[in-house]
Design an enzyme around this catalytic site. Structure first.
Site, short mmCIF file in Angstrom:
data_model
loop_
_atom_site.label_atom_id
_atom_site.label_comp_id
_atom_site.label_asym_id
_atom_site.label_seq_id
_atom_site.Cartn_x
_atom_site.Cartn_y
_atom_site.Cartn_z
CD GLN A 164 -14.77 -0.70 -2.53
OE1 GLN A 164 -15.86 -1.10 -2.13
NE2 GLN A 164 -14.17 -1.20 -3.59
CG ASP B 25 -2.09 0.94 1.08
OD1 ASP B 25 -3.23 0.47 0.96
OD2 ASP B 25 -1.85 2.17 1.07
CB ILE B 26 0.80 4.28 -2.14
CG1 ILE B 26 1.88 5.23 -2.63
CG2 ILE B 26 -0.49 5.02 -1.84
CD1 ILE B 26 1.60 5.82 -4.00
CG HIS C 43 -8.59 -2.89 -2.40
ND1 HIS C 43 -9.51 -2.20 -3.17
CD2 HIS C 43 -8.50 -2.23 -1.23
CE1 HIS C 43 -9.95 -1.17 -2.48
NE2 HIS C 43 -9.36 -1.16 -1.29
CG LEU C 44 -7.83 -9.69 1.52
CD1 LEU C 44 -8.99 -9.35 2.46
CD2 LEU C 44 -7.82 -11.19 1.23
CG HIS C 45 -6.95 -3.14 3.08
ND1 HIS C 45 -6.22 -1.98 2.97
CD2 HIS C 45 -8.14 -2.87 2.50
CE1 HIS C 45 -6.93 -1.06 2.36
NE2 HIS C 45 -8.12 -1.57 2.06
CG ASN D 71 -12.15 -0.91 3.99
OD1 ASN D 71 -12.53 -1.36 5.06
ND2 ASN D 71 -10.99 -0.30 3.83
P1 5GP Z 1 -9.86 1.33 0.41
O1 5GP Z 1 -10.08 2.53 1.28
O2 5GP Z 1 -10.49 1.50 -0.94
O3 5GP Z 1 -10.23 0.03 1.07
O4 5GP Z 1 -8.29 1.22 0.23
C1 5GP Z 1 -7.63 1.73 -0.87
C2 5GP Z 1 -6.16 1.61 -0.58
O5 5GP Z 1 -5.44 1.82 -1.76
C3 5GP Z 1 -5.67 2.64 0.44
O6 5GP Z 1 -5.08 1.97 1.55
C4 5GP Z 1 -4.67 3.47 -0.36
O7 5GP Z 1 -3.56 3.88 0.42
C5 5GP Z 1 -4.27 2.50 -1.46
N1 5GP Z 1 -3.83 3.18 -2.67
C6 5GP Z 1 -4.47 4.20 -3.31
N2 5GP Z 1 -3.78 4.57 -4.39
C7 5GP Z 1 -2.67 3.77 -4.44
C8 5GP Z 1 -1.57 3.68 -5.35
O8 5GP Z 1 -1.45 4.42 -6.33
N3 5GP Z 1 -0.63 2.73 -5.09
C9 5GP Z 1 -0.72 1.91 -4.00
N4 5GP Z 1 0.27 1.03 -3.84
N5 5GP Z 1 -1.75 1.96 -3.13
C10 5GP Z 1 -2.71 2.88 -3.35
#
Ligand code: 5GP
Ligand code: ZN
Length: 112
Positions: free
Chosen positions: A92, A30-31, A98-100, A85
Site C-alpha cells: 500500500q 489510476d494515474i 482504495h479498491l483497485h 493492498n
Molecule cells: P496502492 O499501492 O496504495 O494500493 O495504490 C495507490 C494507487 O494510487 C497507485 O496505483 C497509484 O498509481 C495511484 N495514484 C497515486 N497518486 C495518484 C493521483 O494523484 N491520481 C490518481 N488518479 N491515482 C494516483
C-alpha cells in the site's frame, strides 16, 4: 482537510478522472494504470487501510460499486481483478482505502 491526497479528491479540491460518484464513494482512473482498465474506488470518508474498515455497509457498497463499474467497462465476460493492498507487506502506497479494479488483459497469479 487532512493532508490526504484521496480526501482532497473526495472533497473536489483535486479533480481526478472520475468515472462514478455518489454521496459515499468516488471512483476514478489510476494515474499510472497497470492494465487497460485500472480504476480506484474510494470511500469519501477517510479510512486509512482495510485493517481500519469497520463499516459493513460501506464495505459492501465499495465492492458492489466495483462490480458494477467493471460491468460498465465491459470486463464481465473475460473477468478482472479487484485488490485492496493493505499496509507495507501488501504494497500500500496511499493510506486512504482504495479498491483497485484491473482488467482488459490477462493478469497473472501469484502477484509479485
Ligand atoms: P496502492 O499501492 O496504495 O494500493 O495504490 C495507490 C494507487 O494510487 C497507485 O496505483 C497509484 O498509481 C495511484 N495514484 C497515486 N497518486 C495518484 C493521483 O494523484 N491520481 C490518481 N488518479 N491515482 C494516483
Ligand atoms: Zn483520506
Amino acid at each position: 482537510m487532512t493532508d490526504c491526497l484521496f480526501c482532497k479528491m473526495a472533497a473536489g479540491v483535486i479533480k481526478p478522472d472520475t468515472v462514478y460518484e455518489d454521496n459515499k464513494v468516488l471512483a476514478f482512473r489510476d494515474i499510472n494504470p497497470q492494465a487497460p482498465v485500472h480504476i480506484l474506488v474510494i470511500p469519501k470518508t477517510h479510512v486509512a487501510t482495510l485493517d481500519e474498515l469497520d463499516d459493513a455497509e460501506l464495505a459492501g457498497h465499495l465492492l458492489l460499486t466495483a462490480a458494477r463499474l467493471a460491468r460498465e467497462e465491459g470486463l464481465s465476460e473475460n473477468g478482472y481483478r479487484t485488490v485492496f493492498n493493505c499496509k507495507r507487506h501488501g504494497g500500500q502506497e496511499v493510506y486512504h482505502l482504495h479498491l483497485h479494479i484491473l482488467g482488459g488483459r490477462q493478469l497473472h497469479w501469484p502477484p509479485g
